[in-house]
Design a protein around this motif. Structure first.
Motif, mmCIF file in Angstrom:
data_model
loop_
_atom_site.group_PDB
_atom_site.id
_atom_site.type_symbol
_atom_site.label_atom_id
_atom_site.label_comp_id
_atom_site.label_asym_id
_atom_site.label_seq_id
_atom_site.Cartn_x
_atom_site.Cartn_y
_atom_site.Cartn_z
ATOM 1 N N ASN A 1 5.318 0.992 -4.726
ATOM 2 C CA ASN A 1 4.762 1.323 -6.045
ATOM 3 C C ASN A 1 3.997 2.638 -5.969
ATOM 4 O O ASN A 1 2.767 2.668 -5.894
ATOM 5 N N GLN B 1 -3.044 0.219 -3.143
ATOM 6 C CA GLN B 1 -2.651 0.257 -4.555
ATOM 7 C C GLN B 1 -3.865 0.002 -5.444
ATOM 8 O O GLN B 1 -3.711 -0.186 -6.654
ATOM 9 N N SER C 1 11.420 10.088 -5.783
ATOM 10 C CA SER C 1 10.169 9.605 -6.368
ATOM 11 C C SER C 1 9.471 10.669 -7.198
ATOM 12 O O SER C 1 8.631 10.348 -8.049
ATOM 13 N N GLY D 1 1.707 3.500 -9.103
ATOM 14 C CA GLY D 1 0.476 2.708 -9.078
ATOM 15 C C GLY D 1 -0.505 3.203 -8.041
ATOM 16 O O GLY D 1 -1.711 3.281 -8.299
ATOM 17 N N ASN E 1 -3.944 -6.407 -6.057
ATOM 18 C CA ASN E 1 -3.229 -5.276 -5.455
ATOM 19 C C ASN E 1 -3.609 -5.090 -3.994
ATOM 20 O O ASN E 1 -4.769 -5.288 -3.608
#
Length: 628
Positions: free
Chosen positions: A340, A314, A359, A343, A310
């Motif tokens: 992401n 992240q 989101s 995440g 990652n």
């Protein structure tokens, strides 16, 4: 919408009588702050005035400016559902505006980008309009505007474009860095921006990386000193107040160690280099940095765990284990711009760069509410400390007076002048009263005077080119401009030719790419042709990273590195230096390689490891007056 109401600061604590106040406040002198409400009502309690942000006609703890930021945040959290908490984590990119993002969704942050690239007054008007929409939301939570500030408040057209960090490292003057960041703070606040996406604490360790221009130095002690000055100037000290701009220190845990110098690749940090890369961030945390941004484009294999696969923003190994756990950081974690968001939140991020209003539903459904509450608590506490619940608006007329002021321009010019680094100085003659040649396409490129962190083409930015600055100094009739080697006349004996070389403006990816630091043939050919014609050649190098200077240094009589000196006053500062009006005192913020073989032999993650460089870190010839 209700009629706009405004209650100004009266400084009237004693006059209104402390006896009516709750006992918790009686021991302290309480001063009525300035309240500006454009949508919600102003209400009174205990002889003081407050904004009725949730429109219920009574004073609630989060509306009570007498309480601590932490107390107010805790009360407000109790009034929010998971979706509202998630919305505060959203940091959208404001290219265009939709009213519902602010009134219905009440998002927490907006990167202004080109949305306010206009006059200071117009920029201020646009942020005020959005704050008004945010005030109209159910809970009336104000938004924080941010800006990419590597080149100053450069997403406002008439802002003072400051020299990039690479120049500041060459000057290596903490007081001057503090002055520059004070200029930045004043201009941001004037247009309603309260979060700077700077400064960069990245350590320069690979000369190929295109973002070296955004960094101070390859010396960790210099980075620590300058990052401390920048953070404290932006925030006005170690704590956020009504006079602060949030400093966002980038790019944790240190993005200078890109594989082969290619941006966005895995960081090559190892056991013997990790402490060097972390040093600047530790200094920033000690200085009170309110926000830290992990890098959004690179993994950190050395740290193991999820950092192997990652990107840093992240990764729980980066944000939770290292930043919060080992370094003890308690402030805001702002991600880089990514996709992401779930995440990133689960890994420990608080503010989600590039997220949008859509989101929030996904975050509320897929992230434990306790994690959302933890992030939102930090965000709300910061907003209360900034004082924007009481007054998020700015004076549009005052913005015009502050942004791009003569005082600010003087600081920018001084900083540029102090950064210029002379690495070769031979046969120099005074240019005063002489006919000269100015050469090279970069001499007419105003954007090359800064990194690319401003409005992109076709939007125009205003500034003086190198050619124009030299014409102003010499008189246009005394300057001959030559763009290419083919245009060089046969005989330039006795003439000084100022030739501007280097790379055009850029951000992540440098013009020449990461695989070379060698000058293109058209630039070396121009320098060679000028020398062959008998000119006294002064090479002015616009430099965003450490080029292989060997062919330029071998041919030119003098070589002056000006880095990215700033669109606003950089060219004028160069002209004044070449005309002997200012001393040249800058020192190299990094080693200069003699060849690409040396570059390929050094490690991407270690500073100062080029063996026998062309010029060593810290080198610079000091000259009181060029050509004198």
């Amino acid at each position: 919408m209700k009629k706009r109401r405004k209650a100004m600061a009266l400084g009237m604590a004693a006059a209104l009588g402390l006896a009516a106040m709750p006992a918790a406040y009686a021991e302290e002198t309480v001063v009525q702050p300035e309240l500006v409400a454009r949508i919600k009502n102003i209400i009174e309690a205990d002889g003081y005035q407050f904004k009725d942000l949730n429109d219920n006609g009574q004073l609630d703890p989060y509306e009570d400016w007498r309480l601590t930021a932490e107390e107010r945040a805790e009360d407000l959290l109790g009034r929010m559902d998971a979706t509202q908490k998630a919305a505060q984590m959203v940091h959208l990119t404001l290219v265009s505006s939709k009213e519902s993002w602010f009134t219905e969704n009440n998002v927490g942050f907006a990167l202004v980008y080109e949305y306010i690239f206009d006059s200071a007054a117009e920029a201020a008007a646009r942020t005020n309009e959005i704050q008004e929409l945010s005030e109209a939301s159910t809970l009336g939570i104000p938004i924080i505007f941010s800006m990419d500030t590597e080149a100053g408040a450069a997403f406002v057209s008439d802002a003072t474009f400051l020299p990039d960090e690479i120049n500041q490292g060459a000057a290596n003057d903490p007081e001057l860095v503090a002055e520059l960041n004070t200029v930045l703070k004043e201009e941001l606040m004037a247009v309603g921006v309260r979060m700077a996406l700077s400064p960069d604490a990245d350590l320069i360790t690979d000369p190929r990386w295109g973002r070296n221009q955004e960094c101070y130095s390859e010396d960790s002690e210099t980075v620590q000193s300058l990052i401390t000055a920048a953070v404290q100037a932006l925030q006005g000290g170690s704590e956020l107040t009504e006079e602060s701009v949030i400093a966002t220190v980038k790019h944790f845990p240190g993005a200078g160690a890109q594989t082969d110098g290619v941006d966005g690749t895995a960081l090559t940090i190892q056991e013997d280099s990790i402490d060097l890369h972390l040093a600047g961030f530790e200094a920033a945390i000690e200085a009170g940095a309110a926000a830290v941004m992990p890098y959004g484009y690179s993994t950190v294999p050395y740290l193991g765990g999820d950092a192997v696969e990652n990107s840093a923003d992240q990764s729980a190994a980066v944000m939770t284990d290292l930043l919060r756990g080992e370094l003890g950081y308690e402030g805001l974690i702002q991600t880089d711009w990514g996709l992401n968001f779930v995440g990133a939140t689960n890994a420990g991020a608080d503010i989600l760069g590039g997220a949008g209003a859509r989101s929030t539903k996904q975050l509320a459904e897929e992230v434990d509410e306790e994690r959302l509450t933890d992030a939102c608590r930090r965000i709300l506490t910061a907003k209360f400390k900034l004082g924007i619940f009481e007054n998020p608006y700015v004076d549009e007329t005052k913005a015009e007076e502050i942004v791009g002021s003569e005082e600010h321009k003087a600081v920018a010019k001084e900083a540029a002048a102090k950064s210029f680094t002379l690495v070769k100085y031979e046969n120099a003659a005074s240019l005063v009263g002489e006919q000269i040649v100015v050469a090279g396409s970069l001499a007419t490129d105003v954007r090359a005077l800064n990194s690319g962190w401003t409005a992109k083409e076709p939007m125009e930015i205003t500034g003086t080119t190198m050619l124009e600055a030299m014409q102003e100094k010499a008189g246009a009739e005394n300057v001959t401009y030559i763009e290419t080697a083919k245009e060089v006349p046969a005989d330039l004996s006795g003439t000084t030719a100022v030739v501007v070389v280097g790379e055009k403006s850029g951000t992540h990816d440098p013009e020449w790419g990461a695989d070379t630091l060698e000058f293109p043939e058209e630039q070396t050919a121009l320098v060679n042709a000028l020398k062959a014609a008998g000119a006294n050649v002064v090479a002015v190098v616009v430099m965003n990273r450490a080029y292989v200077l060997t062919p330029i240094a071998e041919t030119a009589d003098s070589v002056l590195l000006v880095y990215r000196p700033g669109v606003t006053c950089g060219a004028e500062a160069v002209a004044e230096a070449l005309y002997g009006e200012t001393a040249i005192t800058g020192k190299l913020p990094f080693q200069i390689p003699a060849s690409m073989e040396q570059v390929l032999a050094q490690r991407e993650d270690l500073p100062k490891d080029i063996e026998d460089p062309l010029y060593e870190y810290g080198f610079g010839i000091e000259v009181e007056s060029f050509g004198a």
